[in-house]
Scaffold this motif. Structure first.
Motif, PDB file in Angstrom:
ATOM      1  N   ALA A 150       0.837  -1.208   0.000  1.00  0.00           N
ATOM      2  CA  ALA A 150       0.000   0.000   0.000  1.00  0.00           C
ATOM      3  C   ALA A 150       0.871   1.256   0.000  1.00  0.00           C
ATOM      4  CB  ALA A 150      -0.928  -0.003   1.219  1.00  0.00           C
ATOM      5  N   GLU A 151       1.963   1.223   0.763  1.00  0.00           N
ATOM      6  CA  GLU A 151       2.890   2.366   0.824  1.00  0.00           C
ATOM      7  C   GLU A 151       3.513   2.624  -0.547  1.00  0.00           C
ATOM      8  OE1 GLU A 151       7.008   2.724   3.076  1.00  0.00           O
ATOM      9  OE2 GLU A 151       5.317   2.688   4.490  1.00  0.00           O
ATOM     10  N   SER A 152       3.918   1.551  -1.217  1.00  0.00           N
ATOM     11  CA  SER A 152       4.522   1.671  -2.545  1.00  0.00           C
ATOM     12  C   SER A 152       3.510   2.213  -3.552  1.00  0.00           C
ATOM     13  CB  SER A 152       5.043   0.295  -2.995  1.00  0.00           C
ATOM     14  OG  SER A 152       5.757   0.385  -4.200  1.00  0.00           O
ATOM     15  N   ALA A 153       2.271   1.723  -3.470  1.00  0.00           N
ATOM     16  CA  ALA A 153       1.213   2.174  -4.389  1.00  0.00           C
ATOM     17  C   ALA A 153       0.866   3.641  -4.144  1.00  0.00           C
ATOM     18  CB  ALA A 153      -0.026   1.295  -4.235  1.00  0.00           C
ATOM     19  N   CYS A 154       0.809   4.055  -2.874  1.00  0.00           N
ATOM     20  CA  CYS A 154       0.532   5.462  -2.546  1.00  0.00           C
ATOM     21  C   CYS A 154       1.624   6.375  -3.099  1.00  0.00           C
ATOM     22  CB  CYS A 154       0.427   5.653  -1.030  1.00  0.00           C
ATOM     23  SG  CYS A 154      -1.157   5.127  -0.341  1.00  0.00           S
ATOM     24  N   SER A 155       2.872   5.916  -3.015  1.00  0.00           N
ATOM     25  CA  SER A 155       3.991   6.700  -3.550  1.00  0.00           C
ATOM     26  C   SER A 155       3.851   6.860  -5.061  1.00  0.00           C
ATOM     27  CB  SER A 155       5.326   6.022  -3.219  1.00  0.00           C
ATOM     28  OG  SER A 155       5.492   5.937  -1.821  1.00  0.00           O
ATOM     29  N   ALA A 156       3.463   5.762  -5.736  1.00  0.00           N
ATOM     30  CA  ALA A 156       3.275   5.820  -7.193  1.00  0.00           C
ATOM     31  C   ALA A 156       2.139   6.770  -7.557  1.00  0.00           C
ATOM     32  CB  ALA A 156       3.010   4.419  -7.739  1.00  0.00           C
ATOM     33  N   LEU A 157       1.046   6.718  -6.795  1.00  0.00           N
ATOM     34  CA  LEU A 157      -0.082   7.619  -7.063  1.00  0.00           C
ATOM     35  C   LEU A 157       0.299   9.071  -6.806  1.00  0.00           C
ATOM     36  CD1 LEU A 157      -3.154   5.620  -5.662  1.00  0.00           C
ATOM     37  CD2 LEU A 157      -2.733   6.256  -8.039  1.00  0.00           C
ATOM     38  N   TRP A 158       1.149   9.295  -5.816  1.00  0.00           N
ATOM     39  CA  TRP A 158       1.635  10.651  -5.559  1.00  0.00           C
ATOM     40  C   TRP A 158       2.405  11.171  -6.774  1.00  0.00           C
ATOM     41  CZ3 TRP A 158       6.851  11.731  -2.911  1.00  0.00           C
ATOM     42  CH2 TRP A 158       7.101  13.100  -2.909  1.00  0.00           C
ATOM     43  N   ALA A 159       3.340  10.343  -7.287  1.00  0.00           N
ATOM     44  CA  ALA A 159       4.135  10.754  -8.452  1.00  0.00           C
ATOM     45  C   ALA A 159       3.235  11.028  -9.656  1.00  0.00           C
ATOM     46  CB  ALA A 159       5.155   9.676  -8.789  1.00  0.00           C
ATOM     47  N   LEU A 160       2.223  10.183  -9.848  1.00  0.00           N
ATOM     48  CA  LEU A 160       1.308  10.351 -10.986  1.00  0.00           C
ATOM     49  C   LEU A 160       0.453  11.610 -10.820  1.00  0.00           C
ATOM     50  CD1 LEU A 160       0.253   6.613 -11.401  1.00  0.00           C
ATOM     51  CD2 LEU A 160       1.594   7.940 -13.040  1.00  0.00           C
ATOM     52  N   SER A 161      -0.013  11.857  -9.600  1.00  0.00           N
ATOM     53  CA  SER A 161      -0.831  13.056  -9.361  1.00  0.00           C
ATOM     54  C   SER A 161       0.009  14.321  -9.499  1.00  0.00           C
ATOM     55  CB  SER A 161      -1.497  12.997  -7.977  1.00  0.00           C
ATOM     56  OG  SER A 161      -0.529  12.962  -6.942  1.00  0.00           O
ATOM     57  N   LEU A 162       1.277  14.223  -9.127  1.00  0.00           N
ATOM     58  CA  LEU A 162       2.210  15.347  -9.255  1.00  0.00           C
ATOM     59  C   LEU A 162       2.390  15.741 -10.720  1.00  0.00           C
ATOM     60  CD1 LEU A 162       3.832  16.847  -7.039  1.00  0.00           C
ATOM     61  CD2 LEU A 162       5.767  15.365  -7.577  1.00  0.00           C
TER      62      LEU A 162
END
Length: 313
Positions: free
Chosen positions: A185-197
């Motif tokens: 979940a932590e890894s997926a949240c980080s990926a979503l952060w990068a994508l939203s950025l």
């Protein structure tokens, strides 16, 4: 020299890689073996049909990368190496055990900004998304692929907007599937952060993505990095759309404001978490309606607490 004299003989290449691997156990031999990465990659490239050779090569590269990271040595993996790894991914995409090791290797490789750029250039993102769709239940593969996607998406000179937008529903599916697995979940949240950025979350995906990130925060409140990156992802979404801010206030599982307060009090000694929460609140108060709601929920008190806790930050 032995391997280079017989590029076309698969058994020579496999035995050569196995012999090199035996030296890696001796830490003093590491600098010498490190120079052999090109030979290993060349052997893998010349024998694309041999799963055994690729398994041996992948395991040796993993060991070399692990030791390199421990010793602070940067392994220069150029576009040719990235291309070879991509070809290997495509050739053995059905083999779950091997793909799991290969994705771990890709994750370690992508820790280098230059190597991540090379992976992006050769067009590995669609293949990573295909792997995630195929092996959605495999937590190790999901963890590694999301970490690689974070490294690729966070690059400022990104020309893959359409491809990255297609990653959002796939990463969301990973997060939905592994909400209770804090590491994934932590890894997926980080990926979503990068994508939203990068502005890759479309209007139609905005509200469900916010709901999913809030759920990840609720289910993994003790994980400071997840909380920080989840809040940074939410802040990026709120910056793009008022819909995201309203979705935080009106989440069906409960007030997002109360969740923010709860997360801060759990991690009041973590400056990274406090900073991410402040960034999120700063984005939310840009909308009048949202600011009024935050006032009514006495957010000034929380901000005063944070100010007292980090007076010099």
């Amino acid at each position: 020299d032995f391997m280079e004299a017989s590029w076309d003989v698969e058994e020579v290449q496999t035995k050569g890689i196995q012999h090199l691997a035996s030296f890696v156990k001796d830490r003093s031999a590491f600098p010498c073996v490190l120079k052999c990465t090109e030979v290993i990659i060349h052997a893998m490239k010349n024998h694309t049909d041999s799963l055994d050779l690729h398994v041996e090569g992948c395991n040796l590269l993993l060991e070399l990368l692990s030791q390199a990271l421990e010793q602070g040595v940067v392994m220069a993996l150029d576009e040719c190496v990235a291309s070879c790894l991509l070809h290997t991914v495509r050739k053995h995409s059905e083999n779950e055990e091997f793909i799991s090791s290969l994705c771990t290797l890709l994750m370690m490789v992508s820790a280098s900004e230059a190597a991540a750029e090379n992976l992006r250039k050769v067009g590995i993102i669609p293949d990573l998304l295909s792997i995630l769709r195929r092996f959605l239940r495999n937590d190790e593969i999901c963890f590694s692929c999301c970490a690689v996607l974070w490294s690729l998406a966070v690059s400022e000179n990104n020309g893959d907007q359409a491809v990255l937008e297609s990653a959002v529903p796939v990463i969301s599916a990973v997060l939905q599937k592994h909400l209770q697995n804090g590491v994934v979940a932590e890894s997926a949240c980080s990926a979503l952060w990068a994508l939203s950025l990068q502005g890759c979350v479309t209007d139609s995906d905005c509200e469900p993505t916010v709901a999913l990130l809030l759920e990840a925060l609720r289910m993994n409140p003790e994980r400071a990095v997840l909380v920080k990156n989840g809040c940074l992802a939410l802040a990026s979404l709120v910056r793009l759309s008022e819909t995201a801010a309203l979705a935080i206030l009106l989440d069906s599982k409960g007030s997002g404001i109360e969740l923010i307060k709860h997360e801060y009090h759990l991690h009041f000694n973590e400056p990274g978490v406090a900073e991410a929460l402040c960034l999120l609140m700063n984005e939310m108060v840009q909308y009048d309606e949202v600011m009024l709601d935050m006032r009514s929920q006495k957010m000034e008190e929380l901000l005063s607490e944070i100010k007292l806790q980090f007076p010099f930050s």
